[in-house]
Scaffold this motif. Structure first.
Motif, mmCIF file in Angstrom:
data_model
loop_
_atom_site.group_PDB
_atom_site.id
_atom_site.type_symbol
_atom_site.label_atom_id
_atom_site.label_comp_id
_atom_site.label_asym_id
_atom_site.label_seq_id
_atom_site.Cartn_x
_atom_site.Cartn_y
_atom_site.Cartn_z
ATOM 1 N N GLY A 73 0.825 -1.199 0.000
ATOM 2 C CA GLY A 73 0.000 0.000 0.000
ATOM 3 C C GLY A 73 0.859 1.248 0.000
ATOM 4 O O GLY A 73 2.074 1.195 -0.141
ATOM 5 N N ASP A 74 0.189 2.351 0.163
ATOM 6 C CA ASP A 74 0.864 3.644 0.200
ATOM 7 C C ASP A 74 0.124 4.506 1.204
ATOM 8 O O ASP A 74 -1.034 4.860 0.991
ATOM 9 C CB ASP A 74 0.844 4.288 -1.190
ATOM 10 C CG ASP A 74 1.690 5.551 -1.264
ATOM 11 O OD1 ASP A 74 1.986 6.145 -0.209
ATOM 12 O OD2 ASP A 74 2.025 5.948 -2.390
ATOM 13 N N LEU A 105 8.927 2.165 -2.960
ATOM 14 C CA LEU A 105 9.308 2.206 -4.363
ATOM 15 C C LEU A 105 9.559 3.661 -4.734
ATOM 16 O O LEU A 105 8.846 4.553 -4.296
ATOM 17 C CB LEU A 105 8.189 1.627 -5.235
ATOM 18 C CG LEU A 105 7.813 0.177 -4.942
ATOM 19 C CD1 LEU A 105 6.639 -0.249 -5.813
ATOM 20 C CD2 LEU A 105 8.989 -0.745 -5.150
ATOM 21 N N SER A 106 10.548 3.907 -5.551
ATOM 22 C CA SER A 106 10.858 5.284 -5.921
ATOM 23 C C SER A 106 10.547 5.588 -7.379
ATOM 24 O O SER A 106 10.672 6.728 -7.801
ATOM 25 C CB SER A 106 12.330 5.591 -5.627
ATOM 26 O OG SER A 106 13.152 4.697 -6.344
ATOM 27 N N VAL A 107 10.151 4.580 -8.149
ATOM 28 C CA VAL A 107 9.867 4.766 -9.573
ATOM 29 C C VAL A 107 8.410 4.413 -9.848
ATOM 30 O O VAL A 107 7.921 3.382 -9.393
ATOM 31 C CB VAL A 107 10.783 3.864 -10.435
ATOM 32 C CG1 VAL A 107 10.461 4.028 -11.916
ATOM 33 C CG2 VAL A 107 12.246 4.175 -10.175
ATOM 34 N N THR A 108 7.724 5.286 -10.590
ATOM 35 C CA THR A 108 6.355 5.001 -10.995
ATOM 36 C C THR A 108 6.333 4.642 -12.478
ATOM 37 O O THR A 108 7.054 5.241 -13.276
ATOM 38 C CB THR A 108 5.400 6.185 -10.724
ATOM 39 O OG1 THR A 108 4.106 5.853 -11.225
ATOM 40 C CG2 THR A 108 5.862 7.470 -11.368
ATOM 41 N N TYR A 109 5.518 3.671 -12.808
ATOM 42 C CA TYR A 109 5.389 3.233 -14.197
ATOM 43 C C TYR A 109 4.041 3.650 -14.774
ATOM 44 O O TYR A 109 3.690 3.257 -15.869
ATOM 45 C CB TYR A 109 5.555 1.707 -14.279
ATOM 46 C CG TYR A 109 6.950 1.289 -13.915
ATOM 47 C CD1 TYR A 109 7.937 1.201 -14.888
ATOM 48 C CD2 TYR A 109 7.295 1.033 -12.595
ATOM 49 C CE1 TYR A 109 9.231 0.838 -14.549
ATOM 50 C CE2 TYR A 109 8.592 0.671 -12.249
ATOM 51 C CZ TYR A 109 9.552 0.577 -13.234
ATOM 52 O OH TYR A 109 10.831 0.228 -12.906
ATOM 53 N N ARG A 110 3.290 4.441 -14.029
ATOM 54 C CA ARG A 110 1.963 4.870 -14.472
ATOM 55 C C ARG A 110 1.941 6.321 -14.921
ATOM 56 O O ARG A 110 1.322 6.666 -15.894
ATOM 57 C CB ARG A 110 0.954 4.692 -13.334
ATOM 58 C CG ARG A 110 0.719 3.281 -12.941
ATOM 59 C CD ARG A 110 -0.296 3.222 -11.839
ATOM 60 N NE ARG A 110 -0.497 1.847 -11.395
ATOM 61 C CZ ARG A 110 -1.225 1.517 -10.372
ATOM 62 N NH1 ARG A 110 -1.830 2.439 -9.658
ATOM 63 N NH2 ARG A 110 -1.365 0.254 -10.035
ATOM 64 N N PHE A 120 3.671 15.458 -2.015
ATOM 65 C CA PHE A 120 3.367 14.387 -1.070
ATOM 66 C C PHE A 120 4.585 13.611 -0.572
ATOM 67 O O PHE A 120 4.625 13.206 0.574
ATOM 68 C CB PHE A 120 2.368 13.398 -1.685
ATOM 69 C CG PHE A 120 1.057 14.041 -2.008
ATOM 70 C CD1 PHE A 120 0.120 14.280 -1.013
ATOM 71 C CD2 PHE A 120 0.763 14.438 -3.298
ATOM 72 C CE1 PHE A 120 -1.087 14.889 -1.302
ATOM 73 C CE2 PHE A 120 -0.440 15.048 -3.600
ATOM 74 C CZ PHE A 120 -1.364 15.284 -2.602
ATOM 75 N N TYR A 121 5.559 13.369 -1.413
ATOM 76 C CA TYR A 121 6.661 12.499 -1.032
ATOM 77 C C TYR A 121 7.894 13.250 -0.564
ATOM 78 O O TYR A 121 8.574 12.804 0.346
ATOM 79 C CB TYR A 121 7.026 11.551 -2.182
ATOM 80 C CG TYR A 121 5.926 10.557 -2.451
ATOM 81 C CD1 TYR A 121 5.828 9.399 -1.698
ATOM 82 C CD2 TYR A 121 4.977 10.795 -3.426
ATOM 83 C CE1 TYR A 121 4.814 8.500 -1.913
ATOM 84 C CE2 TYR A 121 3.953 9.892 -3.653
ATOM 85 C CZ TYR A 121 3.874 8.748 -2.896
ATOM 86 O OH TYR A 121 2.859 7.866 -3.105
ATOM 87 N N GLU A 122 8.219 14.367 -1.162
ATOM 88 C CA GLU A 122 9.431 15.088 -0.795
ATOM 89 C C GLU A 122 9.336 15.713 0.587
ATOM 90 O O GLU A 122 10.336 16.125 1.145
ATOM 91 C CB GLU A 122 9.780 16.125 -1.859
ATOM 92 C CG GLU A 122 10.255 15.481 -3.143
ATOM 93 C CD GLU A 122 10.582 16.477 -4.247
ATOM 94 O OE1 GLU A 122 10.801 17.658 -3.949
ATOM 95 O OE2 GLU A 122 10.607 16.041 -5.406
ATOM 96 N N ILE A 160 10.150 9.277 -9.008
ATOM 97 C CA ILE A 160 10.533 9.584 -10.381
ATOM 98 C C ILE A 160 9.733 8.734 -11.358
ATOM 99 O O ILE A 160 9.294 7.632 -11.025
ATOM 100 C CB ILE A 160 12.052 9.396 -10.627
ATOM 101 C CG1 ILE A 160 12.473 7.958 -10.345
ATOM 102 C CG2 ILE A 160 12.863 10.363 -9.803
ATOM 103 C CD1 ILE A 160 13.890 7.649 -10.766
ATOM 104 N N ALA A 161 9.531 9.262 -12.543
ATOM 105 C CA ALA A 161 8.816 8.543 -13.600
ATOM 106 C C ALA A 161 9.792 7.630 -14.330
ATOM 107 O O ALA A 161 10.926 8.010 -14.591
ATOM 108 C CB ALA A 161 8.178 9.527 -14.568
ATOM 109 N N SER A 162 9.319 6.445 -14.674
ATOM 110 C CA SER A 162 10.156 5.494 -15.407
ATOM 111 C C SER A 162 10.393 5.989 -16.835
ATOM 112 O O SER A 162 9.663 6.840 -17.344
ATOM 113 C CB SER A 162 9.469 4.133 -15.465
ATOM 114 O OG SER A 162 8.332 4.205 -16.303
ATOM 115 N N ASP A 163 11.408 5.444 -17.463
ATOM 116 C CA ASP A 163 11.664 5.776 -18.869
ATOM 117 C C ASP A 163 10.453 5.416 -19.724
ATOM 118 O O ASP A 163 10.134 6.101 -20.688
ATOM 119 C CB ASP A 163 12.903 5.037 -19.386
ATOM 120 C CG ASP A 163 14.186 5.584 -18.781
ATOM 121 O OD1 ASP A 163 14.177 6.739 -18.308
ATOM 122 O OD2 ASP A 163 15.196 4.849 -18.788
#
Length: 184
Positions: free
Chosen positions: A83-84, A120-125, A138-140, A147-150
């Motif tokens: 969860g988050d 997790l530090s990378v989002t794929y969405r 929210f996170y910083e 960070i956003a994934s490639d």
């Protein structure tokens, strides 16, 4: 899917397929997906005899602690909660919002066992523009950065529209992912 994999449309179909597999004395491994309420009905109330060795709970940041306590009745050897705690919390009646049990199972476990919490530090969405906004707001705050994934960082959505309202047309066709619109 491989032909050996049985896809059941309902829990009863799954139980029937499982019985047939047992008769053939074939080795099998079960992966059963269902909603929380489906699990209460099918694993708890029906008492089918199926006891999962592992229960994986997604969106545990929204699952109330009291409801999550029922998961122990399913007879699993292990449970993993994902969860988050920075996303939507569980919904509770306004008179109970300050009650100590009106927290999510995820928040409760993270508070009680902070060493088990991972992030997790990378989002794929989300694309980069949305990710930076979410990260900044929210996170910083906790010194973390998302960070956003490639794969997703350049993703945009453009929907052609014949709407007469220019504000809506611009939102749907613009390259920007975040818009502030005055609705008065």
């Amino acid at each position: 899917l491989d032909d050996k994999i049985i896809l059941a449309k309902s829990y009863q179909d799954y139980l029937d397929a499982r019985k047939a597999t047992k008769k053939k004395k074939t080795l099998y491994a079960d992966v059963v997906g269902m909603t929380y309420y489906g699990a209460i009905l099918n694993l708890g109330l029906r008492n089918s005899g199926f006891k999962p060795s592992l229960i994986l709970v997604d969106e545990a940041g929204q699952m109330p602690l009291v409801q999550a306590s029922l998961i122990g009745a399913f007879g699993s050897g292990s449970m993993i909660f994902i969860g988050d705690d920075k996303q939507m919390p569980p919904i509770s009646h306004e008179k109970l919002q300050e009650h100590p049990l009106s927290v999510s199972i995820f928040s409760y476990l993270c508070e009680k066992y902070p060493q088990i919490k991972g992030r997790l530090s990378v989002t794929y969405r989300m694309n980069e523009e949305i990710t930076q906004c979410v990260s900044r707001n929210f996170y910083e705050v906790d010194g973390e950065q998302l960070i956003a994934s490639d794969f997703s960082k350049s993703r945009t959505l453009s929907i052609p529209s014949s709407c007469e309202d220019e504000r809506i047309r611009n939102i749907l066709q613009d390259e920007k992912s975040i818009h502030q619109v005055n609705v008065t």
